[in-house]
Design a protein around this motif. Structure first.
Motif, short mmCIF file in Angstrom:
data_model
loop_
_atom_site.label_atom_id
_atom_site.label_comp_id
_atom_site.label_asym_id
_atom_site.label_seq_id
_atom_site.Cartn_x
_atom_site.Cartn_y
_atom_site.Cartn_z
N PRO A 207 -23.70 7.26 -14.26
CA PRO A 207 -22.40 6.76 -13.82
C PRO A 207 -22.03 5.51 -14.61
CG PRO A 207 -24.02 6.75 -12.02
CD PRO A 207 -24.74 7.19 -13.24
N GLY A 208 -20.75 5.24 -14.69
CA GLY A 208 -20.28 4.11 -15.48
C GLY A 208 -20.43 2.78 -14.78
N GLN A 209 -19.92 1.74 -15.44
CA GLN A 209 -19.97 0.39 -14.88
C GLN A 209 -19.20 0.37 -13.56
OE1 GLN A 209 -18.34 -2.44 -17.62
NE2 GLN A 209 -18.76 -4.20 -16.30
N LEU A 210 -19.66 -0.43 -12.63
CA LEU A 210 -18.96 -0.61 -11.35
C LEU A 210 -17.53 -1.06 -11.61
CD1 LEU A 210 -21.22 -2.67 -8.91
CD2 LEU A 210 -20.20 -0.45 -8.47
N PRO B 123 -14.68 -0.69 -8.87
CA PRO B 123 -13.90 -0.22 -7.72
C PRO B 123 -12.50 -0.83 -7.70
CG PRO B 123 -15.47 -1.89 -7.03
CD PRO B 123 -15.76 -1.61 -8.48
N THR B 124 -11.57 -0.14 -7.09
CA THR B 124 -10.22 -0.68 -6.90
C THR B 124 -10.29 -1.86 -5.93
OG1 THR B 124 -9.47 1.59 -7.11
CG2 THR B 124 -7.88 -0.01 -6.29
N ARG C 83 -9.71 -4.17 -2.92
CA ARG C 83 -9.25 -3.90 -1.54
C ARG C 83 -9.08 -5.21 -0.80
NH1 ARG C 83 -8.46 1.37 -2.73
NH2 ARG C 83 -10.28 2.71 -2.40
N LEU D 105 -9.92 -6.17 2.91
CA LEU D 105 -10.68 -5.55 4.00
C LEU D 105 -10.23 -6.11 5.35
CD1 LEU D 105 -14.23 -5.46 2.37
CD2 LEU D 105 -12.44 -3.70 2.34
N PRO E 66 -17.05 -4.52 7.04
CA PRO E 66 -17.11 -5.83 6.39
C PRO E 66 -15.73 -6.39 6.12
CG PRO E 66 -17.53 -4.11 4.79
CD PRO E 66 -17.50 -3.45 6.13
N LEU F 77 -15.48 -11.29 1.21
CA LEU F 77 -16.36 -12.43 1.00
C LEU F 77 -15.52 -13.66 0.66
CD1 LEU F 77 -19.02 -10.72 -1.30
CD2 LEU F 77 -18.96 -10.89 1.19
N LEU G 4 -4.63 2.41 2.22
CA LEU G 4 -5.69 2.12 1.25
C LEU G 4 -5.18 2.31 -0.17
CD1 LEU G 4 -8.73 1.35 1.47
CD2 LEU G 4 -9.26 3.76 1.14
N GLU H 192 -7.63 -1.91 3.72
CA GLU H 192 -8.47 -1.09 4.60
C GLU H 192 -8.32 -1.57 6.04
OE1 GLU H 192 -12.74 0.41 4.03
OE2 GLU H 192 -13.03 -1.32 5.32
#
Lengths: 398, 398
Positions: free
Chosen positions: B10-13, B15-16, B18, B20, B25, B28, B331, B337
């Protein structure tokens, strides 16, 4: 001191930089650090579910297994040990636990907590178990589970487990293996060796922070799990529920530790980019360099050479070296952490780890240089010259 | 698909991003992210031991307790629940568990796994328990442990626990409270309320990643722990051992999840810098703004207003709104989310969280604007005008 009023607040985190060359945690790979700064996804976000699947698929590759039930337990390595045992053992089940170090003892204690009738096969620390000895014990005890440590973190001894699955099948026992210090450093071929259940950790060979316990259950372990007469005593570690969460159903169980999964995913990518064989070879190479240096310094290890792990050496302290003072000097003057001894070897060995990202030339040189300085200052006669020079000679010749 | 061969990686992380705003969670805090990039210390490094003590001291302040046994369990919130119950309950002990939502049910199930004789005091989801009702149940059951949820994550209902300790003392029962969704958002005054044992999580009011479960045990809980007839069934969660690790003895138990402790320490610093009262007031303020907006949109919540949590609103879906499609739009179009319903409310509520760092004006506006768009597109008649305008009016007037 405890207080219910607001305490004066501690300052910003600012620890002294360390080079972690003990039995783990080992230093994080810089790409793992970067991965942990990735913004959180929710634990049920479709994108996170995909990351979970990718992580599982890479874990399977690293465990060399096709086991569907392969996932990281949301706990440290000891939590992985408990997850294996609490799912497989019911009260009254017989467990045969092979003990030749601290973590074998831990496994026996955990099996007792599960209500199992535990039979300990005891060996001196640093030794290992032969197939004949284990066959004899299996014949005598007829256990449901045989538990053994592949890489004993307290002694640096490597236990061959390649014969274990076939042997356990002769006696209809399940082979459960502690791979905490082996995964990512030395071969763990779950399917080829027919290991029924195994667990590991994130902070050693995988160069991630501590906090996750990769685990894999094969078909026979799964069958035993679903044949239980009583529910699994632990809700948190219940693999029937965790399997639904990590499987295609995605039934919510607990909130996955998202940042830690990010870290593990990156750690696994690094392992597989390098390739398992290349990674194992790298660990062997730097271990040989370290050993050349240790020999030059006149130092011996607790484990015999035939079963010495490349990723962890328990070095016997020469007379005149004070354990606590010596490690304090390594830490404070050289910024290097090595581990002290456990159990009967407390005060008698230093455990030097070259694991994952830290299995590299710089680490070998740094720890040998620091060791040499501390030993000489303690009046130890380093008979055969410089450790660093010996390691350099090894690298030059290999 | 499983494969023992190396998969295509799988490729580099990536993610879109969000926002939250579900039941956790939660996002942060940026300072928590920065803290997690701090280089690792070993888990037995004197500097790390100091960080552990500082973290405990701040946890005591946030729990408003002087309890010595206050520490983060190395697991998620559900692990904290298990740690509380498995240490206090022995096979055959009676437990009275108050259930008015999903997490009350979880507590009952965990108590059963501990071998306890579980009596469930059942209430409709979204309701709460009065002192009279609990007194009557205590008189009838005479349990060793009364378990209750302070902030029910499945319904958004706030359960008053200020009377619980005194009431439990009348019947010589231990008050065990789930503070997973309350700590850092609404008051948790362990000592004043004489709560015997409580647990929480890291990923809601504390704005850290999921993975740790703050826990506190008072003197009566400690006494019950040391009076056990049988060893704690779980090795990993055994508080007699964890107490030695986190206490002055520092006896090695398991490898603490160092990076997560860094995160928690920073999250706690943020809570205490702000001050508990100011933090609770902030949560109330933004909740009022959110409610002004929800009312303008004609939306109602599952919990009654008298027991509505400020940090979590379970909003009843109006006719015509498809749960899954609506959340998918939130989303994918808005990057927001929110949580779906659990149990009997699956498909019937959206759970909107404003927790810790995310209890702020921007989050209120963003979620109201997105909700309004999605509802109107579903043909819902938003009778009283704009939700955002109503929130703006609230902020302007307060």
């Amino acid at each position: 001191m405890t207080s219910a009023s607001t305490p004066s607040l501690p300052g910003q985190l600012n620890p002294t930089p360390r080079l972690l060359l003990g039995p783990g945690p080992s230093d994080l790979h810089p790409r793992v650090v970067a991965a942990m700064t990735t913004p959180l996804l929710g634990h049920l976000d479709p994108q996170f579910l995909l990351l979970m699947s990718e992580t599982q698929e890479m874990l399977r590759a690293v465990f060399q297994t096709r086991n569907e039930l392969t996932l990281p337990i949301s706990a440290t390595g000891s939590g992985g040990m408990e997850a294996c045992l609490v799912n497989l053992l019911e009260p009254g089940d017989r467990a045969l636990i092979c003990v030749a170090g601290y973590f074998g003892e831990r496994m026996a204690e955990m099996a007792r907590r599960c209500g199992a009738e535990v039979h300990v096969e005891q060996e001196s620390w640093g030794k290992t178990f032969s197939p004949d000895r284990l066959r004899e014990a299996l014949r005598r005890v007829r256990p449901k589970v045989l538990g053994i440590v592949n890489a004993e973190t307290s002694t640096g001894a490597w236990q061959d487990i390649s014969f274990l699955g076939a042997l356990c099948r002769e006696f209809d026992a399940l082979a459960v293996v502690d791979c905490v210090t082996s995964l990512g450093c030395t071969p763990v071929a779950i399917d080829t060796w027919q290991i029924d259940a195994a667990f590991s950790c994130s902070q050693k060979g995988l160069s991630c922070p501590p906090g996750l316990a990769p685990l894999t259950f094969g078909p026979r372990a799964l069958e035993a799990l679903y044949r239980r007469k009583s529910p699994v005593r632990s809700w948190y570690f219940d693999l029937t529920a965790l399997r639904s969460y990590w499987g295609t159903e995605r039934v919510y169980h607990h909130t996955a530790p998202i940042t830690m999964i990010y870290a593990l995913r990156e750690g696994l990518r690094l392992v597989l980019e390098e390739g398992l064989e290349a990674r194992f070879e790298r660990h062997q190479r730097h271990a040989r360099a370290l050993r050349a240096g240790l020999e030059a310094l006149g130092l011996r290890t607790l484990a015999e050479e035939s079963c010495q792990l490349p990723q962890l050496h328990a070095v016997l302290l020469p007379d005149g070296v004070n354990d606590v003072q010596g490690r304090k000097r390594l830490l404070e003057e050289f910024g290097i952490e090595v581990g002290g001894g456990l159990g009967e070897y407390k005060g008698r060995v230093w455990r030097i780890g070259l694991m994952g990202y830290n299995s590299r030339t710089n680490c070998v040189f740094q720890v040998l240089a620091a060791l040499e300085k501390v030993l000489i200052d303690c009046g130890v006669h380093c008979s055969r010259g410089s450790g660093v020079a010996a390691a350099e000679a090894f690298y030059a010749s290999s």
